[in-house]
Write a protein that holds these residues in place. Sequence first.
Motif, PDB file in Angstrom:
ATOM      1  N   PRO A  45      -3.596 -16.828  -6.997  1.00  0.00           N
ATOM      2  CA  PRO A  45      -4.589 -18.128  -7.135  1.00  0.00           C
ATOM      3  C   PRO A  45      -5.873 -17.818  -7.761  1.00  0.00           C
ATOM      4  CG  PRO A  45      -3.763 -17.677  -4.821  1.00  0.00           C
ATOM      5  CD  PRO A  45      -3.047 -16.299  -5.793  1.00  0.00           C
ATOM      6  N   SER A  46      -6.424 -16.746  -7.966  1.00  0.00           N
ATOM      7  CA  SER A  46      -7.658 -16.526  -8.652  1.00  0.00           C
ATOM      8  C   SER A  46      -7.551 -16.768 -10.110  1.00  0.00           C
ATOM      9  CB  SER A  46      -8.235 -15.154  -8.413  1.00  0.00           C
ATOM     10  OG  SER A  46      -7.351 -14.138  -8.792  1.00  0.00           O
ATOM     11  N   HIS A  47      -6.451 -16.222 -10.739  1.00  0.00           N
ATOM     12  CA  HIS A  47      -6.037 -16.548 -11.961  1.00  0.00           C
ATOM     13  C   HIS A  47      -5.823 -17.864 -12.338  1.00  0.00           C
ATOM     14  CE1 HIS A  47      -5.875 -12.380 -13.568  1.00  0.00           C
ATOM     15  NE2 HIS A  47      -5.122 -11.827 -12.835  1.00  0.00           N
ATOM     16  N   ILE A  48      -5.106 -18.554 -11.479  1.00  0.00           N
ATOM     17  CA  ILE A  48      -4.889 -19.991 -11.628  1.00  0.00           C
ATOM     18  C   ILE A  48      -6.154 -20.798 -11.499  1.00  0.00           C
ATOM     19  CG2 ILE A  48      -3.930 -22.081 -10.489  1.00  0.00           C
ATOM     20  CD1 ILE A  48      -1.526 -20.422  -9.573  1.00  0.00           C
ATOM     21  N   ALA A  49      -7.067 -20.619 -10.592  1.00  0.00           N
ATOM     22  CA  ALA A  49      -8.266 -21.288 -10.667  1.00  0.00           C
ATOM     23  C   ALA A  49      -9.329 -21.000 -11.763  1.00  0.00           C
ATOM     24  CB  ALA A  49      -9.075 -20.655  -9.201  1.00  0.00           C
ATOM     25  N   ALA A  50      -9.270 -19.602 -12.173  1.00  0.00           N
ATOM     26  CA  ALA A  50      -9.792 -19.239 -13.346  1.00  0.00           C
ATOM     27  C   ALA A  50      -9.399 -19.897 -14.470  1.00  0.00           C
ATOM     28  CB  ALA A  50      -9.998 -17.795 -13.678  1.00  0.00           C
ATOM     29  N   GLY A  51      -8.164 -20.029 -14.807  1.00  0.00           N
ATOM     30  CA  GLY A  51      -7.410 -20.801 -15.792  1.00  0.00           C
ATOM     31  C   GLY A  51      -7.845 -22.218 -15.884  1.00  0.00           C
ATOM     32  N   PHE A  52      -7.750 -22.734 -14.646  1.00  0.00           N
ATOM     33  CA  PHE A  52      -8.110 -24.262 -14.512  1.00  0.00           C
ATOM     34  C   PHE A  52      -9.551 -24.614 -15.101  1.00  0.00           C
ATOM     35  CE2 PHE A  52     -10.064 -27.518 -11.993  1.00  0.00           C
ATOM     36  CZ  PHE A  52      -9.295 -28.700 -12.383  1.00  0.00           C
ATOM     37  N   PHE A  53     -10.218 -23.740 -14.385  1.00  0.00           N
ATOM     38  CA  PHE A  53     -11.853 -24.021 -14.857  1.00  0.00           C
ATOM     39  C   PHE A  53     -12.057 -23.756 -16.568  1.00  0.00           C
ATOM     40  CE2 PHE A  53     -12.591 -23.256 -10.440  1.00  0.00           C
ATOM     41  CZ  PHE A  53     -13.182 -24.448 -10.131  1.00  0.00           C
ATOM     42  N   GLU A  54     -11.295 -22.623 -16.985  1.00  0.00           N
ATOM     43  CA  GLU A  54     -11.495 -22.323 -18.400  1.00  0.00           C
ATOM     44  C   GLU A  54     -10.715 -23.743 -19.131  1.00  0.00           C
ATOM     45  OE1 GLU A  54      -9.570 -18.799 -19.147  1.00  0.00           O
ATOM     46  OE2 GLU A  54     -11.151 -17.540 -18.394  1.00  0.00           O
ATOM     47  N   SER A  55      -9.892 -24.039 -18.774  1.00  0.00           N
ATOM     48  CA  SER A  55      -8.956 -25.501 -19.337  1.00  0.00           C
ATOM     49  C   SER A  55      -9.940 -26.396 -19.527  1.00  0.00           C
ATOM     50  CB  SER A  55      -7.773 -25.458 -18.705  1.00  0.00           C
ATOM     51  OG  SER A  55      -6.879 -24.673 -18.676  1.00  0.00           O
ATOM     52  N   VAL A  56     -10.561 -26.747 -18.257  1.00  0.00           N
ATOM     53  CA  VAL A  56     -11.560 -27.866 -18.164  1.00  0.00           C
ATOM     54  C   VAL A  56     -12.649 -27.595 -19.168  1.00  0.00           C
ATOM     55  CG1 VAL A  56     -13.322 -28.990 -16.931  1.00  0.00           C
ATOM     56  CG2 VAL A  56     -10.856 -28.405 -15.756  1.00  0.00           C
ATOM     57  N   ASN A  57     -13.190 -26.343 -19.375  1.00  0.00           N
ATOM     58  CA  ASN A  57     -14.306 -26.104 -20.139  1.00  0.00           C
ATOM     59  C   ASN A  57     -13.632 -26.418 -21.732  1.00  0.00           C
ATOM     60  OD1 ASN A  57     -16.790 -25.419 -21.081  1.00  0.00           O
ATOM     61  ND2 ASN A  57     -16.234 -23.200 -21.129  1.00  0.00           N
ATOM     62  N   ASP A  58     -12.330 -25.844 -22.049  1.00  0.00           N
ATOM     63  CA  ASP A  58     -12.074 -26.024 -23.305  1.00  0.00           C
ATOM     64  C   ASP A  58     -11.597 -27.502 -23.760  1.00  0.00           C
ATOM     65  OD1 ASP A  58     -11.849 -23.056 -23.645  1.00  0.00           O
ATOM     66  OD2 ASP A  58      -9.797 -22.982 -23.107  1.00  0.00           O
ATOM     67  N   MET A  59     -11.196 -28.153 -22.790  1.00  0.00           N
ATOM     68  CA  MET A  59     -11.044 -29.627 -22.967  1.00  0.00           C
ATOM     69  C   MET A  59     -12.404 -30.337 -23.042  1.00  0.00           C
ATOM     70  SD  MET A  59      -8.216 -30.738 -19.956  1.00  0.00           S
ATOM     71  CE  MET A  59      -8.371 -32.199 -20.633  1.00  0.00           C
ATOM     72  N   ARG A  60     -13.364 -29.928 -22.471  1.00  0.00           N
ATOM     73  CA  ARG A  60     -14.695 -30.584 -22.567  1.00  0.00           C
ATOM     74  C   ARG A  60     -15.196 -29.947 -24.189  1.00  0.00           C
ATOM     75  NH1 ARG A  60     -19.534 -28.795 -18.881  1.00  0.00           N
ATOM     76  NH2 ARG A  60     -19.325 -26.802 -20.165  1.00  0.00           N
ATOM     77  N   ASN A  61     -14.999 -28.929 -24.504  1.00  0.00           N
ATOM     78  CA  ASN A  61     -15.363 -28.361 -25.957  1.00  0.00           C
ATOM     79  C   ASN A  61     -14.474 -29.047 -26.749  1.00  0.00           C
ATOM     80  OD1 ASN A  61     -17.396 -26.779 -24.565  1.00  0.00           O
ATOM     81  ND2 ASN A  61     -15.852 -25.114 -24.796  1.00  0.00           N
ATOM     82  N   LEU A  62     -13.238 -29.356 -26.597  1.00  0.00           N
ATOM     83  CA  LEU A  62     -12.450 -29.982 -27.517  1.00  0.00           C
ATOM     84  C   LEU A  62     -12.711 -31.286 -27.691  1.00  0.00           C
ATOM     85  CD1 LEU A  62      -9.681 -29.508 -29.195  1.00  0.00           C
ATOM     86  CD2 LEU A  62      -8.267 -30.261 -27.027  1.00  0.00           C
ATOM     87  N   TYR A  63     -13.130 -32.104 -26.660  1.00  0.00           N
ATOM     88  CA  TYR A  63     -13.378 -33.383 -26.858  1.00  0.00           C
ATOM     89  C   TYR A  63     -14.750 -33.473 -27.668  1.00  0.00           C
ATOM     90  CZ  TYR A  63     -15.097 -38.091 -25.434  1.00  0.00           C
ATOM     91  OH  TYR A  63     -15.966 -39.280 -25.556  1.00  0.00           O
ATOM     92  N   GLU A  64     -15.599 -32.614 -27.558  1.00  0.00           N
ATOM     93  CA  GLU A  64     -16.933 -32.690 -28.390  1.00  0.00           C
ATOM     94  C   GLU A  64     -16.652 -32.442 -29.688  1.00  0.00           C
ATOM     95  OE1 GLU A  64     -19.469 -29.914 -26.402  1.00  0.00           O
ATOM     96  OE2 GLU A  64     -20.022 -31.066 -24.818  1.00  0.00           O
TER      97      GLU A  64
END
Length: 316
Positions: free
Chosen positions: A55-74
């Motif tokens: 679960p910790s890896h999943i949570a960390a991957g989720f937050f990293e994906s959200v951050n990557d998506m935000r950077n990708l949008y910008e």
Amino acid sequence: MTPFFSNKRLIILLVCMIILVGLIGYSMSDRRDLSWPEQFVQDTVGWVQSAFSGPSHIAAGFFESVNDMRNLYEENQVLKSHLDEYATIQVEVNELRRRNDELEGAIDLKEDYDLMDYTVRSALVIQRSPDRWNEQVGINKGAQNGIEENMAVITSEGLIGKIDQVSQFSSTIQLLSDQDILNRISATVDADEAVQGFIEGIDPETGYLQFTKINIDVELENGQTVVTSGLGGVFPRNLQIGEIVDYEYDEFGLTQTAYVQPSADFYQLDYVMVVERSAEKLEEDIDPDAEGFGESENEDNADSEESNNESGDDDS
């Protein structure tokens, strides 16, 4: 019972120390296999770690994906803005190249016409009505610039029409594509055989100029160049109009009609040139200083005086 053995805490502490020393000695011994307690403890710890690490890896991957998506949008927004700027710059570059080629052709053409008996005046297209797109355009030169009605108007590619209306500082061009019945231009084919006819508007279905009233016995060929004939008394000769792409007999079988692909682009008009046809001299100018001019005048005057004297003598 002795007091030493009656102290239970001391006995338990001593036993624990003995067991601890034994375990330390056992663990430090050179062996490869784990004992079952060690295996149990290690497996238990590994299962607990697995239970929490997933679960910790999943949570960390989720937050990293959200951050990557935000950077990708910008980054996507930045790339879009750059792409829009690139498209705008590309359009401007293409337009500047087209105008540059048009101006270079106009300069070369003007130099060619300057060698002839034509006066060429450059003008800028300033007005074009959407409802009369194929009929008229306005330019920024008028009567104050020497523009007159019925002057031919060309581009670097060929003839586009004639001056229709003139004011003091602007003029209106009637294009060859105008369907007005009076919009006729005397034309000929640049060939050994004389081919005469008239350019009468444009065919709305094909977009080709209509070259009409051609003799039925003339043999036409696709690719022949059509130019002005100069027989109308207004347009100069040999202004290029276009090339023949097709031809047919009229409905009565008396003449032929050819379809001409215009050399000039009527839809992209920025710079044009007004061509003034120089008047042809029918007689040479009389030079008073020329030899014989004074002698003939003196002889005429002497003959006149002599006739007057004779007439006076008869009267007396």
